[in-house]
Design a protein around this motif. Sequence first.
Motif, PDB file in Angstrom:
ATOM      1  N   ALA A 258      -2.780 -13.234  11.049  1.00 26.44           N
ATOM      2  CA  ALA A 258      -2.258 -15.055  11.546  1.00 26.44           C
ATOM      3  C   ALA A 258      -2.498 -15.529   9.861  1.00 26.44           C
ATOM      4  N   GLY A 259      -2.186 -17.046  10.449  1.00 26.30           N
ATOM      5  CA  GLY A 259      -1.747 -18.078   9.627  1.00 26.30           C
ATOM      6  C   GLY A 259      -0.973 -18.454   8.352  1.00 26.30           C
ATOM      7  N   GLU A 260      -0.285 -17.094   9.148  1.00 24.52           N
ATOM      8  CA  GLU A 260       1.566 -17.182   8.227  1.00 24.52           C
ATOM      9  C   GLU A 260       2.365 -17.698   8.244  1.00 24.52           C
TER      10      GLU A 260
ATOM     11  N   ILE B 211      -6.584 -14.148   7.808  1.00 30.66           N
ATOM     12  CA  ILE B 211      -5.668 -15.231   7.574  1.00 30.66           C
ATOM     13  C   ILE B 211      -4.866 -15.031   6.140  1.00 30.66           C
ATOM     14  N   ALA B 212      -3.521 -15.330   5.739  1.00 30.48           N
ATOM     15  CA  ALA B 212      -2.793 -15.541   5.389  1.00 30.48           C
ATOM     16  C   ALA B 212      -3.730 -17.151   4.069  1.00 30.48           C
TER      17      ALA B 212
ATOM     18  N   HIS C 186       1.707 -14.564   0.345  1.00 30.99           N
ATOM     19  CA  HIS C 186       2.979 -14.507   1.358  1.00 30.99           C
ATOM     20  C   HIS C 186       3.434 -15.152   1.912  1.00 30.99           C
ATOM     21  N   ALA C 187       2.303 -15.801   2.742  1.00 27.89           N
ATOM     22  CA  ALA C 187       2.900 -17.005   3.501  1.00 27.89           C
ATOM     23  C   ALA C 187       1.629 -18.004   2.945  1.00 27.89           C
ATOM     24  N   GLY C 188       1.702 -18.617   4.460  1.00 26.54           N
ATOM     25  CA  GLY C 188       0.901 -19.621   4.408  1.00 26.54           C
ATOM     26  C   GLY C 188      -0.060 -21.108   3.293  1.00 26.54           C
ATOM     27  N   ASP C 189      -0.205 -21.844   3.239  1.00 24.45           N
ATOM     28  CA  ASP C 189      -0.408 -22.987   2.657  1.00 24.45           C
ATOM     29  C   ASP C 189      -1.562 -23.906   3.137  1.00 24.45           C
ATOM     30  N   PRO C 190      -1.557 -24.972   2.168  1.00 20.20           N
ATOM     31  CA  PRO C 190      -3.895 -24.759   2.608  1.00 20.20           C
ATOM     32  C   PRO C 190      -3.353 -25.301   4.334  1.00 20.20           C
ATOM     33  N   ALA C 191      -2.985 -26.377   4.138  1.00 14.52           N
ATOM     34  CA  ALA C 191      -3.134 -27.392   5.665  1.00 14.52           C
ATOM     35  C   ALA C 191      -3.269 -25.964   6.895  1.00 14.52           C
TER      36      ALA C 191
ATOM     37  N   GLY D 126     -11.279 -13.789   7.883  1.00 16.71           N
ATOM     38  CA  GLY D 126     -11.279 -12.831   6.848  1.00 16.71           C
ATOM     39  C   GLY D 126     -10.041 -13.364   5.831  1.00 16.71           C
ATOM     40  N   ALA D 127     -10.280 -13.025   4.354  1.00 14.88           N
ATOM     41  CA  ALA D 127      -8.667 -13.312   3.740  1.00 14.88           C
ATOM     42  C   ALA D 127      -7.779 -12.104   4.242  1.00 14.88           C
ATOM     43  N   HIS D 128      -6.559 -12.237   3.383  1.00 21.89           N
ATOM     44  CA  HIS D 128      -5.557 -11.588   4.341  1.00 21.89           C
ATOM     45  C   HIS D 128      -4.620 -11.690   2.722  1.00 21.89           C
ATOM     46  N   PRO D 129      -4.838 -11.178   1.752  1.00 17.35           N
ATOM     47  CA  PRO D 129      -4.022 -11.605   0.546  1.00 17.35           C
ATOM     48  C   PRO D 129      -2.783 -10.360   0.283  1.00 17.35           C
ATOM     49  N   GLY D 130      -1.789 -11.035   0.514  1.00 15.97           N
ATOM     50  CA  GLY D 130      -0.455 -10.984  -0.065  1.00 15.97           C
ATOM     51  C   GLY D 130      -0.132 -10.517  -1.892  1.00 15.97           C
ATOM     52  N   PHE D 131       1.442  -9.461  -1.977  1.00 16.13           N
ATOM     53  CA  PHE D 131       1.826 -10.161  -3.106  1.00 16.13           C
ATOM     54  C   PHE D 131       2.979 -11.732  -2.985  1.00 16.13           C
ATOM     55  N   PRO D 132       3.085 -12.181  -4.411  1.00 17.67           N
ATOM     56  CA  PRO D 132       3.600 -13.084  -4.384  1.00 17.67           C
ATOM     57  C   PRO D 132       5.001 -13.174  -4.071  1.00 17.67           C
ATOM     58  N   ASP D 133       5.572 -12.621  -2.694  1.00 18.43           N
ATOM     59  CA  ASP D 133       6.781 -12.581  -2.180  1.00 18.43           C
ATOM     60  C   ASP D 133       7.125 -13.887  -1.205  1.00 18.43           C
TER      61      ASP D 133
END
Length: 256
Positions: free
Chosen positions: A11-13, A35-36, A40-45, A62-69
Amino acid sequence: MRTLVDLNADAGESFGRWQLGDDARLIPLVTSVNIACGWHAGDPATMSRSVELARDGQTAVGAHPGFPDLTGFGRRAMSLSPAEAAQACLYQFGALQAIAAHQGATIAHVKPHGAFYGLTIRDEAVAEAIVSAFATASPGVRVVLLAGPVSERLAERGFPVVREAFADLDYDDNGHIIIEPQPLPKPPETCADQAEAVLRGEVRSVNGAPVQVDADTICLHGDRPNAVEIAEAIRSRFASAGVRLAPMAEVADSRR
Protein backbone atom coordinates in the motif's frame (compact mmCIF):
# COMPACT_ATOMS: atom_id res chain seq x y z
CA MET A 1 -3.78 -26.64 8.35
CA ARG A 2 -2.01 -23.67 9.89
CA THR A 3 -4.20 -21.64 12.22
CA LEU A 4 -1.95 -18.61 12.73
CA VAL A 5 -0.89 -16.38 9.85
CA ASP A 6 -0.20 -12.77 8.91
CA LEU A 7 -2.18 -11.02 6.18
CA ASN A 8 -0.17 -8.27 4.52
CA ALA A 9 -0.86 -5.73 1.80
CA ASP A 10 1.30 -3.55 -0.42
CA ALA A 11 0.00 0.00 0.00
CA GLY A 12 1.00 3.66 0.17
CA GLU A 13 1.48 3.60 -3.60
CA SER A 14 -0.09 6.90 -4.55
CA PHE A 15 2.11 9.74 -5.78
CA GLY A 16 1.22 13.40 -5.33
CA ARG A 17 -2.25 13.98 -6.78
CA TRP A 18 -2.25 10.56 -8.46
CA GLN A 19 -4.22 8.22 -6.20
CA LEU A 20 -3.85 4.45 -6.29
CA GLY A 21 -5.71 2.07 -4.01
CA ASP A 22 -8.07 2.59 -1.09
CA ASP A 23 -5.59 2.57 1.77
CA ALA A 24 -8.02 4.04 4.30
CA ARG A 25 -10.24 0.98 3.96
CA LEU A 26 -7.58 -1.64 3.20
CA ILE A 27 -4.91 -1.03 5.84
CA PRO A 28 -7.20 -1.70 8.85
CA LEU A 29 -8.16 -5.07 7.31
CA VAL A 30 -4.60 -6.48 7.30
CA THR A 31 -2.15 -7.21 10.10
CA SER A 32 0.95 -5.91 8.29
CA VAL A 33 1.34 -3.27 5.59
CA ASN A 34 4.23 -2.66 3.18
CA ILE A 35 4.55 1.06 2.46
CA ALA A 36 6.17 2.33 -0.74
CA CYS A 37 9.21 4.49 -0.05
CA GLY A 38 9.31 6.88 -3.00
CA TRP A 39 11.25 5.03 -5.69
CA HIS A 40 8.55 3.01 -7.46
CA ALA A 41 5.66 4.92 -5.86
CA GLY A 42 4.90 7.02 -2.81
CA ASP A 43 6.03 10.45 -1.68
CA PRO A 44 6.60 11.98 1.77
CA ALA A 45 2.96 12.97 2.28
CA THR A 46 1.66 9.59 1.13
CA MET A 47 4.19 7.76 3.29
CA SER A 48 3.21 9.83 6.32
CA ARG A 49 -0.51 9.24 5.78
CA SER A 50 0.03 5.51 5.29
CA VAL A 51 2.01 5.23 8.51
CA GLU A 52 -0.71 7.15 10.32
CA LEU A 53 -3.38 4.78 9.01
CA ALA A 54 -1.35 1.76 10.09
CA ARG A 55 -0.62 3.21 13.52
CA ASP A 56 -4.27 4.04 14.15
CA GLY A 57 -5.42 0.66 12.84
CA GLN A 58 -2.82 -1.25 14.89
CA THR A 59 -1.33 -2.65 11.70
CA ALA A 60 2.39 -3.49 11.71
CA VAL A 61 4.41 -1.15 9.47
CA GLY A 62 6.91 -2.35 6.90
CA ALA A 63 9.04 -0.67 4.25
CA HIS A 64 8.43 -1.57 0.61
CA PRO A 65 11.56 -0.52 -1.29
CA GLY A 66 11.47 -0.74 -5.07
CA PHE A 67 13.55 0.03 -8.10
CA PRO A 68 13.89 3.73 -9.06
CA ASP A 69 11.17 3.39 -11.68
CA LEU A 70 8.13 5.61 -11.18
CA THR A 71 7.07 5.30 -14.81
CA GLY A 72 7.09 1.50 -14.74
CA PHE A 73 5.83 1.24 -11.15
CA GLY A 74 8.94 -0.74 -10.25
CA ARG A 75 7.83 -3.71 -12.31
CA ARG A 76 10.53 -3.42 -14.98
CA ALA A 77 13.68 -5.47 -14.49
CA MET A 78 16.93 -3.80 -13.51
CA SER A 79 20.35 -5.23 -12.75
CA LEU A 80 21.75 -4.54 -9.28
CA SER A 81 24.74 -6.12 -7.61
CA PRO A 82 24.15 -7.61 -4.15
CA ALA A 83 25.81 -4.57 -2.53
CA GLU A 84 23.72 -2.15 -4.60
CA ALA A 85 20.53 -4.02 -3.73
CA ALA A 86 21.29 -3.86 -0.01
CA GLN A 87 22.13 -0.15 -0.21
CA ALA A 88 18.91 0.60 -2.11
CA CYS A 89 16.85 -1.13 0.58
CA LEU A 90 18.66 0.61 3.42
CA TYR A 91 18.26 4.02 1.77
CA GLN A 92 14.51 3.68 1.32
CA PHE A 93 14.06 2.08 4.74
CA GLY A 94 15.79 5.07 6.32
CA ALA A 95 13.36 7.50 4.71
CA LEU A 96 10.32 5.63 5.99
CA GLN A 97 11.93 5.06 9.38
CA ALA A 98 12.26 8.81 9.95
CA ILE A 99 8.63 9.42 8.97
CA ALA A 100 7.47 6.56 11.18
CA ALA A 101 9.43 7.88 14.16
CA HIS A 102 7.74 11.25 13.71
CA GLN A 103 4.37 9.44 13.81
CA GLY A 104 5.32 7.43 16.91
CA ALA A 105 5.54 4.17 14.93
CA THR A 106 8.31 1.66 14.29
CA ILE A 107 9.27 -0.31 11.19
CA ALA A 108 8.90 -4.04 11.76
CA HIS A 109 9.86 -5.47 8.38
CA VAL A 110 11.15 -4.85 4.87
CA LYS A 111 9.73 -6.34 1.69
CA PRO A 112 11.23 -5.56 -1.73
CA HIS A 113 8.67 -4.57 -4.35
CA GLY A 114 7.84 -5.89 -7.81
CA ALA A 115 10.85 -6.57 -10.01
CA PHE A 116 13.12 -6.00 -6.99
CA TYR A 117 11.31 -8.83 -5.21
CA GLY A 118 11.79 -10.96 -8.32
CA LEU A 119 15.53 -10.28 -8.20
CA THR A 120 15.69 -11.77 -4.68
CA ILE A 121 14.08 -14.93 -6.04
CA ARG A 122 16.46 -15.30 -8.97
CA ASP A 123 19.68 -14.23 -7.23
CA GLU A 124 20.26 -15.70 -3.79
CA ALA A 125 23.32 -13.47 -3.31
CA VAL A 126 21.05 -10.42 -3.54
CA ALA A 127 18.64 -11.86 -0.97
CA GLU A 128 21.51 -12.68 1.36
CA ALA A 129 23.03 -9.21 1.01
CA ILE A 130 19.71 -7.60 1.96
CA VAL A 131 19.06 -9.77 5.03
CA SER A 132 22.70 -9.40 6.13
CA ALA A 133 22.49 -5.61 5.83
CA PHE A 134 19.43 -5.41 8.04
CA ALA A 135 20.78 -7.90 10.54
CA THR A 136 23.59 -5.38 11.08
CA ALA A 137 21.84 -2.04 10.56
CA SER A 138 18.55 -2.75 12.27
CA PRO A 139 18.51 -6.02 14.23
CA GLY A 140 15.00 -7.32 14.77
CA VAL A 141 13.69 -6.02 11.45
CA ARG A 142 12.51 -8.96 9.37
CA VAL A 143 12.96 -9.32 5.63
CA VAL A 144 10.06 -10.75 3.62
CA LEU A 145 10.97 -13.19 0.85
CA LEU A 146 9.00 -15.62 -1.28
CA ALA A 147 8.33 -18.90 0.52
CA GLY A 148 10.65 -21.35 -1.18
CA PRO A 149 14.24 -22.58 -1.34
CA VAL A 150 15.99 -19.19 -0.98
CA SER A 151 14.05 -18.09 2.09
CA GLU A 152 14.35 -21.55 3.64
CA ARG A 153 18.13 -21.63 3.28
CA LEU A 154 18.51 -18.16 4.74
CA ALA A 155 16.17 -18.97 7.63
CA GLU A 156 18.14 -22.13 8.39
CA ARG A 157 21.24 -19.93 8.73
CA GLY A 158 19.52 -17.84 11.38
CA PHE A 159 18.54 -14.77 9.36
CA PRO A 160 15.25 -13.08 10.39
CA VAL A 161 13.34 -14.08 7.26
CA VAL A 162 9.56 -14.13 6.84
CA ARG A 163 8.25 -16.56 4.22
CA GLU A 164 5.52 -15.15 1.99
CA ALA A 165 2.79 -16.56 -0.23
CA PHE A 166 0.19 -14.78 -2.35
CA ALA A 167 -3.59 -14.81 -2.39
CA ASP A 168 -4.13 -12.75 -5.54
CA LEU A 169 -1.27 -13.83 -7.83
CA ASP A 170 -0.92 -17.01 -9.85
CA TYR A 171 2.06 -19.37 -9.55
CA ASP A 172 4.04 -21.02 -12.32
CA ASP A 173 5.12 -24.67 -12.17
CA ASN A 174 8.41 -23.68 -10.48
CA GLY A 175 6.62 -22.03 -7.58
CA HIS A 176 7.36 -18.49 -8.75
CA ILE A 177 4.67 -15.83 -8.78
CA ILE A 178 3.42 -14.42 -12.07
CA ILE A 179 3.45 -10.61 -12.00
CA GLU A 180 0.62 -8.80 -13.77
CA PRO A 181 1.70 -5.54 -15.46
CA GLN A 182 -1.78 -4.11 -14.87
CA PRO A 183 -3.70 -5.83 -12.05
CA LEU A 184 -7.38 -6.40 -12.80
CA PRO A 185 -10.19 -7.30 -10.40
CA LYS A 186 -10.19 -10.90 -9.24
CA PRO A 187 -13.08 -12.86 -7.71
CA PRO A 188 -12.67 -12.41 -3.94
CA GLU A 189 -13.72 -15.99 -3.21
CA THR A 190 -11.08 -17.30 -5.63
CA CYS A 191 -8.42 -15.38 -3.71
CA ALA A 192 -9.85 -16.66 -0.42
CA ASP A 193 -9.63 -20.21 -1.81
CA GLN A 194 -5.94 -19.72 -2.59
CA ALA A 195 -5.26 -18.14 0.80
CA GLU A 196 -6.83 -21.14 2.49
CA ALA A 197 -4.82 -23.48 0.24
CA VAL A 198 -1.65 -21.71 1.42
CA LEU A 199 -2.54 -22.60 5.00
CA ARG A 200 -2.87 -26.23 3.92
CA GLY A 201 0.62 -26.07 2.41
CA GLU A 202 -0.14 -26.47 -1.28
CA VAL A 203 -1.44 -24.28 -4.09
CA ARG A 204 -1.96 -25.06 -7.77
CA SER A 205 0.03 -23.50 -10.58
CA VAL A 206 -1.66 -22.01 -13.64
CA ASN A 207 -1.12 -25.40 -15.28
CA GLY A 208 -2.63 -27.31 -12.39
CA ALA A 209 0.65 -28.56 -10.95
CA PRO A 210 0.94 -28.79 -7.15
CA VAL A 211 3.20 -26.15 -5.59
CA GLN A 212 4.32 -26.68 -2.01
CA VAL A 213 4.28 -23.57 0.19
CA ASP A 214 5.21 -23.00 3.82
CA ALA A 215 4.35 -19.38 4.53
CA ASP A 216 4.20 -17.10 7.55
CA THR A 217 2.39 -14.31 5.72
CA ILE A 218 -0.05 -14.03 2.82
CA CYS A 219 -0.02 -10.98 0.55
CA LEU A 220 -2.63 -9.15 -1.46
CA HIS A 221 -2.00 -6.07 -3.58
CA GLY A 222 -3.46 -2.68 -2.79
CA ASP A 223 -3.33 -1.63 -6.44
CA ARG A 224 -5.82 -4.34 -7.43
CA PRO A 225 -9.13 -2.53 -8.00
CA ASN A 226 -11.12 -4.75 -5.62
CA ALA A 227 -8.40 -5.27 -3.01
CA VAL A 228 -10.71 -4.30 -0.14
CA GLU A 229 -13.29 -6.91 -1.14
CA ILE A 230 -10.55 -9.52 -1.44
CA ALA A 231 -9.26 -8.71 2.05
CA GLU A 232 -12.78 -8.95 3.46
CA ALA A 233 -13.34 -12.33 1.81
CA ILE A 234 -10.06 -13.71 3.17
CA ARG A 235 -10.79 -12.46 6.68
CA SER A 236 -14.27 -13.99 6.56
CA ARG A 237 -12.92 -17.32 5.31
CA PHE A 238 -10.22 -17.41 7.99
CA ALA A 239 -12.69 -16.54 10.74
CA SER A 240 -14.93 -19.42 9.64
CA ALA A 241 -11.95 -21.78 9.65
CA GLY A 242 -10.74 -20.71 13.10
CA VAL A 243 -7.59 -19.08 11.74
CA ARG A 244 -6.13 -16.23 13.79
CA LEU A 245 -4.46 -13.28 12.11
CA ALA A 246 -1.41 -11.73 13.75
CA PRO A 247 1.49 -9.48 12.66
CA MET A 248 4.25 -11.31 10.86
CA ALA A 249 6.74 -10.93 13.71
CA GLU A 250 4.45 -12.91 16.02
CA VAL A 251 3.84 -15.57 13.39
CA ALA A 252 7.53 -15.93 12.55
CA ASP A 253 8.46 -16.16 16.24
CA SER A 254 5.88 -18.91 16.76
CA ARG A 255 7.89 -21.16 14.42
CA ARG A 256 10.87 -21.22 16.75
